[in-house]
Design a protein around this motif. Structure first.
Motif, PDB file in Angstrom:
ATOM      1  N   ASN A   1      91.590 113.107  -5.553  1.00  0.00           N
ATOM      2  CA  ASN A   1      92.938 112.404  -5.148  1.00  0.00           C
ATOM      3  C   ASN A   1      92.763 111.061  -5.962  1.00  0.00           C
ATOM      4  O   ASN A   1      93.182 109.877  -5.583  1.00  0.00           O
ATOM      5  CB  ASN A   1      93.287 112.415  -4.018  1.00  0.00           C
ATOM      6  CG  ASN A   1      94.519 112.093  -3.718  1.00  0.00           C
ATOM      7  OD1 ASN A   1      95.367 112.001  -4.449  1.00  0.00           O
ATOM      8  ND2 ASN A   1      94.816 111.664  -2.257  1.00  0.00           N
ATOM      9  N   ALA A   2      92.618 111.143  -7.361  1.00  0.00           N
ATOM     10  CA  ALA A   2      92.477 109.818  -7.830  1.00  0.00           C
ATOM     11  C   ALA A   2      92.589 109.927  -9.399  1.00  0.00           C
ATOM     12  O   ALA A   2      92.139 110.994 -10.176  1.00  0.00           O
ATOM     13  CB  ALA A   2      90.773 109.253  -7.744  1.00  0.00           C
ATOM     14  N   PRO A   3      93.165 108.928 -10.088  1.00  0.00           N
ATOM     15  CA  PRO A   3      92.926 109.160 -11.877  1.00  0.00           C
ATOM     16  C   PRO A   3      91.704 109.500 -12.265  1.00  0.00           C
ATOM     17  O   PRO A   3      90.647 108.561 -11.882  1.00  0.00           O
ATOM     18  CB  PRO A   3      93.599 107.948 -12.151  1.00  0.00           C
ATOM     19  CG  PRO A   3      94.384 107.385 -10.863  1.00  0.00           C
ATOM     20  CD  PRO A   3      93.728 107.539  -9.593  1.00  0.00           C
ATOM     21  N   THR A   4      91.343 110.303 -13.235  1.00  0.00           N
ATOM     22  CA  THR A   4      90.292 110.494 -13.917  1.00  0.00           C
ATOM     23  C   THR A   4      89.697 109.082 -14.372  1.00  0.00           C
ATOM     24  O   THR A   4      88.438 108.918 -14.354  1.00  0.00           O
ATOM     25  CB  THR A   4      90.134 111.656 -14.701  1.00  0.00           C
ATOM     26  OG1 THR A   4      91.042 111.402 -15.747  1.00  0.00           O
ATOM     27  CG2 THR A   4      90.412 113.059 -13.928  1.00  0.00           C
ATOM     28  N   ALA A   5      90.742 108.278 -14.803  1.00  0.00           N
ATOM     29  CA  ALA A   5      90.206 106.984 -15.505  1.00  0.00           C
ATOM     30  C   ALA A   5      89.555 106.057 -14.561  1.00  0.00           C
ATOM     31  O   ALA A   5      88.767 105.413 -14.973  1.00  0.00           O
ATOM     32  CB  ALA A   5      91.357 106.251 -16.221  1.00  0.00           C
ATOM     33  N   ASP A   6      89.971 106.318 -13.439  1.00  0.00           N
ATOM     34  CA  ASP A   6      89.052 105.290 -12.171  1.00  0.00           C
ATOM     35  C   ASP A   6      87.912 105.847 -12.010  1.00  0.00           C
ATOM     36  O   ASP A   6      87.192 105.108 -11.050  1.00  0.00           O
ATOM     37  CB  ASP A   6      90.078 105.295 -11.174  1.00  0.00           C
ATOM     38  CG  ASP A   6      91.449 104.486 -11.330  1.00  0.00           C
ATOM     39  OD1 ASP A   6      91.587 104.044 -12.381  1.00  0.00           O
ATOM     40  OD2 ASP A   6      92.288 104.741 -10.323  1.00  0.00           O
TER      41      ASP A   6
ATOM     42  N   GLU B   1      92.194 106.848 -23.440  1.00  0.00           N
ATOM     43  CA  GLU B   1      93.352 106.228 -23.170  1.00  0.00           C
ATOM     44  C   GLU B   1      94.781 106.620 -23.467  1.00  0.00           C
ATOM     45  O   GLU B   1      95.781 106.596 -22.618  1.00  0.00           O
ATOM     46  CB  GLU B   1      92.881 104.705 -23.732  1.00  0.00           C
ATOM     47  CG  GLU B   1      91.707 104.219 -23.316  1.00  0.00           C
ATOM     48  CD  GLU B   1      90.538 104.810 -24.157  1.00  0.00           C
ATOM     49  OE1 GLU B   1      90.802 105.241 -25.112  1.00  0.00           O
ATOM     50  OE2 GLU B   1      89.438 104.612 -23.728  1.00  0.00           O
ATOM     51  N   GLN B   2      95.069 107.217 -24.436  1.00  0.00           N
ATOM     52  CA  GLN B   2      96.412 107.830 -24.891  1.00  0.00           C
ATOM     53  C   GLN B   2      96.524 108.759 -23.939  1.00  0.00           C
ATOM     54  O   GLN B   2      97.797 108.971 -23.376  1.00  0.00           O
ATOM     55  CB  GLN B   2      96.144 108.429 -26.177  1.00  0.00           C
ATOM     56  CG  GLN B   2      96.029 107.461 -27.483  1.00  0.00           C
ATOM     57  CD  GLN B   2      95.937 108.167 -28.401  1.00  0.00           C
ATOM     58  OE1 GLN B   2      95.148 108.934 -28.950  1.00  0.00           O
ATOM     59  NE2 GLN B   2      96.648 107.716 -29.575  1.00  0.00           N
TER      60      GLN B   2
ATOM     61  N   HIS C   1      95.759 109.189 -20.983  1.00  0.00           N
ATOM     62  CA  HIS C   1      96.070 108.658 -19.657  1.00  0.00           C
ATOM     63  C   HIS C   1      97.433 108.118 -19.656  1.00  0.00           C
ATOM     64  O   HIS C   1      98.312 108.207 -18.841  1.00  0.00           O
ATOM     65  CB  HIS C   1      95.090 107.560 -19.224  1.00  0.00           C
ATOM     66  CG  HIS C   1      95.466 106.721 -17.978  1.00  0.00           C
ATOM     67  ND1 HIS C   1      95.047 107.234 -16.706  1.00  0.00           N
ATOM     68  CD2 HIS C   1      95.993 105.632 -17.636  1.00  0.00           C
ATOM     69  CE1 HIS C   1      95.642 106.469 -16.021  1.00  0.00           C
ATOM     70  NE2 HIS C   1      96.325 105.306 -16.473  1.00  0.00           N
ATOM     71  N   SER C   2      98.026 107.542 -20.759  1.00  0.00           N
ATOM     72  CA  SER C   2      99.164 106.927 -20.893  1.00  0.00           C
ATOM     73  C   SER C   2     100.288 108.017 -21.029  1.00  0.00           C
ATOM     74  O   SER C   2     101.492 107.920 -20.418  1.00  0.00           O
ATOM     75  CB  SER C   2      99.232 105.900 -22.147  1.00  0.00           C
ATOM     76  OG  SER C   2      99.282 106.744 -23.425  1.00  0.00           O
ATOM     77  N   PHE C   3     100.022 109.009 -21.698  1.00  0.00           N
ATOM     78  CA  PHE C   3     101.141 110.349 -21.802  1.00  0.00           C
ATOM     79  C   PHE C   3     101.051 110.770 -20.207  1.00  0.00           C
ATOM     80  O   PHE C   3     102.394 111.072 -20.148  1.00  0.00           O
ATOM     81  CB  PHE C   3     100.598 111.215 -22.590  1.00  0.00           C
ATOM     82  CG  PHE C   3     100.245 110.600 -24.189  1.00  0.00           C
ATOM     83  CD1 PHE C   3     101.062 109.530 -24.468  1.00  0.00           C
ATOM     84  CD2 PHE C   3      99.208 111.322 -24.863  1.00  0.00           C
ATOM     85  CE1 PHE C   3     100.756 109.137 -25.867  1.00  0.00           C
ATOM     86  CE2 PHE C   3      98.853 111.079 -26.358  1.00  0.00           C
ATOM     87  CZ  PHE C   3      99.566 110.076 -26.821  1.00  0.00           C
ATOM     88  N   ALA C   4     100.072 111.016 -19.626  1.00  0.00           N
ATOM     89  CA  ALA C   4     100.186 111.518 -18.303  1.00  0.00           C
ATOM     90  C   ALA C   4     100.893 110.532 -17.335  1.00  0.00           C
ATOM     91  O   ALA C   4     101.813 110.864 -16.594  1.00  0.00           O
ATOM     92  CB  ALA C   4      98.734 111.878 -17.448  1.00  0.00           C
ATOM     93  N   THR C   5     100.715 109.351 -17.386  1.00  0.00           N
ATOM     94  CA  THR C   5     101.471 108.072 -16.725  1.00  0.00           C
ATOM     95  C   THR C   5     103.089 108.327 -17.134  1.00  0.00           C
ATOM     96  O   THR C   5     103.961 108.259 -16.216  1.00  0.00           O
ATOM     97  CB  THR C   5     100.785 106.938 -17.097  1.00  0.00           C
ATOM     98  OG1 THR C   5      99.701 106.747 -16.571  1.00  0.00           O
ATOM     99  CG2 THR C   5     101.753 105.891 -16.195  1.00  0.00           C
ATOM    100  N   ALA C   6     103.363 108.436 -18.499  1.00  0.00           N
ATOM    101  CA  ALA C   6     104.519 108.512 -18.653  1.00  0.00           C
ATOM    102  C   ALA C   6     105.347 109.702 -18.121  1.00  0.00           C
ATOM    103  O   ALA C   6     106.497 109.776 -17.493  1.00  0.00           O
ATOM    104  CB  ALA C   6     105.037 108.517 -20.236  1.00  0.00           C
TER     105      ALA C   6
END
Length: 140
Positions: free
Chosen positions: A71-76, A125-126, A128-133
């Motif tokens: 239950n967390a972003p993998t980036a974190d 990082e890309q 992550h940004s695509f998933a965020t979008a």
């Protein structure tokens, strides 16, 4: 007790996520794979661009699974599993492998975890940004 039912992630939601993620990646010129899992960790939708590296299909699904399970972003989570991190053994602790690379995000509705999205194919990082979008599009 009067609990309000939370609408689960639907196939229509999953298609919205895939379309939005692929649009963001396409704008950046990055071929990707996108995986969407329901709250039980089951694959709800998947799409791999023709030019995306084959392994991106596996990595996108594992990133989504990791984001869902923790239950967390993998980036974190990346620093937590380094050799000196508190969860360094977590990568090999389960039968189904987790993947601690940016690009996986949990999906919440009304404060409840209802699924996850994972992207693979770009730089972490890309992805992550695509998933965020994609999540931003779903919440509209």
């Amino acid at each position: 007790m009067n609990a309000t039912a939370v609408t689960p992630l639907t196939t229509a939601d999953a298609e919205t996520l895939i379309t939005a993620a692929r649009s963001a990646a396409g704008t950046a010129g990055v071929p990707v794979s996108v995986s969407v899992l329901d709250a039980g960790g089951h694959l709800l939708a998947f799409r791999r661009d023709d030019r995306a590296v084959l392994i991106s299909g596996e990595t996108s699904t594992r990133k989504a699974y990791t984001a869902l399970q923790l239950n967390a972003p993998t980036a974190d989570l990346v620093d937590l599993v380094k050799p000196d991190g508190p969860f360094h053994t977590l990568q090999t602790a389960l039968d189904r492998p987790l993947l601690f690379i940016a690009g996986g995000l949990p999906i919440h509705r009304d404060g409840h975890l209802i699924g996850a999205i994972g992207l693979g194919g770009g730089a972490p990082e890309q992805d992550h940004s695509f998933a965020t979008a994609a999540l931003e599009q779903l919440s509209r």
